[in-house]
Motif scaffolding. Sequence first.
Motif, short mmCIF file in Angstrom:
data_model
loop_
_atom_site.label_atom_id
_atom_site.label_comp_id
_atom_site.label_asym_id
_atom_site.label_seq_id
_atom_site.Cartn_x
_atom_site.Cartn_y
_atom_site.Cartn_z
N UNK A 1 42.41 57.06 39.57
CA UNK A 1 42.31 56.59 40.95
C UNK A 1 42.39 55.07 41.06
N UNK A 2 43.28 54.60 41.92
CA UNK A 2 43.37 53.18 42.28
C UNK A 2 43.20 53.14 43.78
N UNK A 3 41.99 52.85 44.24
CA UNK A 3 41.61 53.05 45.63
C UNK A 3 42.02 51.91 46.56
N UNK A 4 42.31 50.73 46.01
CA UNK A 4 42.60 49.59 46.85
C UNK A 4 44.07 49.44 47.19
N UNK B 1 34.00 51.42 45.72
CA UNK B 1 34.10 52.47 44.69
C UNK B 1 33.95 51.85 43.31
N UNK B 2 33.27 52.59 42.42
CA UNK B 2 33.12 52.20 41.02
C UNK B 2 33.40 53.43 40.16
N UNK B 3 34.41 53.35 39.32
CA UNK B 3 34.77 54.45 38.42
C UNK B 3 34.53 54.02 36.98
N UNK C 1 27.81 50.91 44.44
CA UNK C 1 28.70 51.47 45.45
C UNK C 1 27.98 51.59 46.79
N UNK C 2 28.64 51.11 47.85
CA UNK C 2 28.07 51.16 49.20
C UNK C 2 27.34 49.90 49.59
N UNK C 3 27.07 49.01 48.64
CA UNK C 3 26.36 47.77 48.95
C UNK C 3 27.35 46.70 49.40
N UNK C 4 26.80 45.60 49.92
CA UNK C 4 27.58 44.46 50.38
C UNK C 4 26.96 43.18 49.83
N UNK C 5 27.81 42.24 49.45
CA UNK C 5 27.37 40.92 49.00
C UNK C 5 27.99 39.88 49.92
N UNK D 1 36.13 50.45 36.81
CA UNK D 1 37.19 50.13 37.77
C UNK D 1 36.52 50.02 39.13
N UNK D 2 36.65 48.86 39.76
CA UNK D 2 35.91 48.55 40.98
C UNK D 2 36.85 48.24 42.13
#
Length: 354
Positions: free
Chosen positions: A9-12, A122-124, A212-216, A251-252
């Motif tokens: 998976x390459x989500x971006x 996402x983090x794989x 995953x799901x957090x924000x910085x 993979x992020x």
Amino acid sequence: MTLESGQGPIDGAHYLTAAPENVLWGRLPCAATPAALKVSSGETVTFDTVSHEGILEDQGSDPVEFFGRYGVAADDVLSDARLLARTPHLRDADHDGPHVVSAPVHVRGAEPGDLLRVDILALHRRADYGLVSSRHGRGALPEQFALEEPEFTFCAVEREAGVIRYGTDGAARFPLHPFLGIMGVATDTETPAHSVPPGRHGGNIDVKHLGTGATVYLPVQTEGAGFHTGDPHYSQGNGEVALTAFEAPLRATFRLTVLKGARARAAAATLGEPFGETDRHWIPIGLHEDLNLAMKAAVRSALNFLTDRFGMETHAAYAYLSAAADFEVSQVVDQVQGVHCLIRKADFASGGAR
């Protein structure tokens, strides 16, 4: 299982591999570092990250041989990790940090004074194994663990159970909780900063809640922001007391959004350090070489947030933090130490809104 470059998976919308030309090793991007990608605000980027464990000099700079000692087949060692280990000129072992860090991503429109919002989408896992290490006489108890030789503990992922098996004898099992230790923006300097100490630019903040799901939120220091990431973990305890977490490749995928305007700039000016957010908590962060002063910095950051966001009187915000907020030690091993605060959103009428 391995997640090789370009596979799975390459989500971006954009993708940055961990090839040698796309990383820095032991240093963080600065104003002069060329961007690996240019994206628009609100776009998504997928990064392949590589752990430094298994490729460093004190491990032989040969991950196939090193991990083979623990029964890992050669085909289960990532190709990009092998290639980096054979590219020693990327790192000065005497002066640079250990971390493999992505080259910067330029976000169009980002200017000093803006805020960069980084949503972790996402983090794989890229492998089913990794290491916890203790070395250099560092950690919370250097006088007790002043090791002449580094010590490594091999850990494996039990995929079906969703847990980590600690040690080759499986002495303990604990939950998976992947996150990136390093997330930051380029520093407004002429030379790249060392990868170990965190700062206002972010970098090696090692806050375990930022998965995953957090924000910085990061105060932008240079044109284009220069977002970068690295230091992937599969789990970490608050404090990271022995020197490292469970280090293993991820993979992020992130969404990178520039926040502009008077309120964003006021927030960027108010924030002394990076700031985190999850669906349950706001997470002010304090950083300092002295752990006591890192605690004070976290309290001040939390006070600034509560008085600015909710208009609380300073004395009332101070008392609220004492009664209801949790202050946790992020890490004590990165030269600049960290304390983060957890403020429950449910405690406030607007707590559900992000």
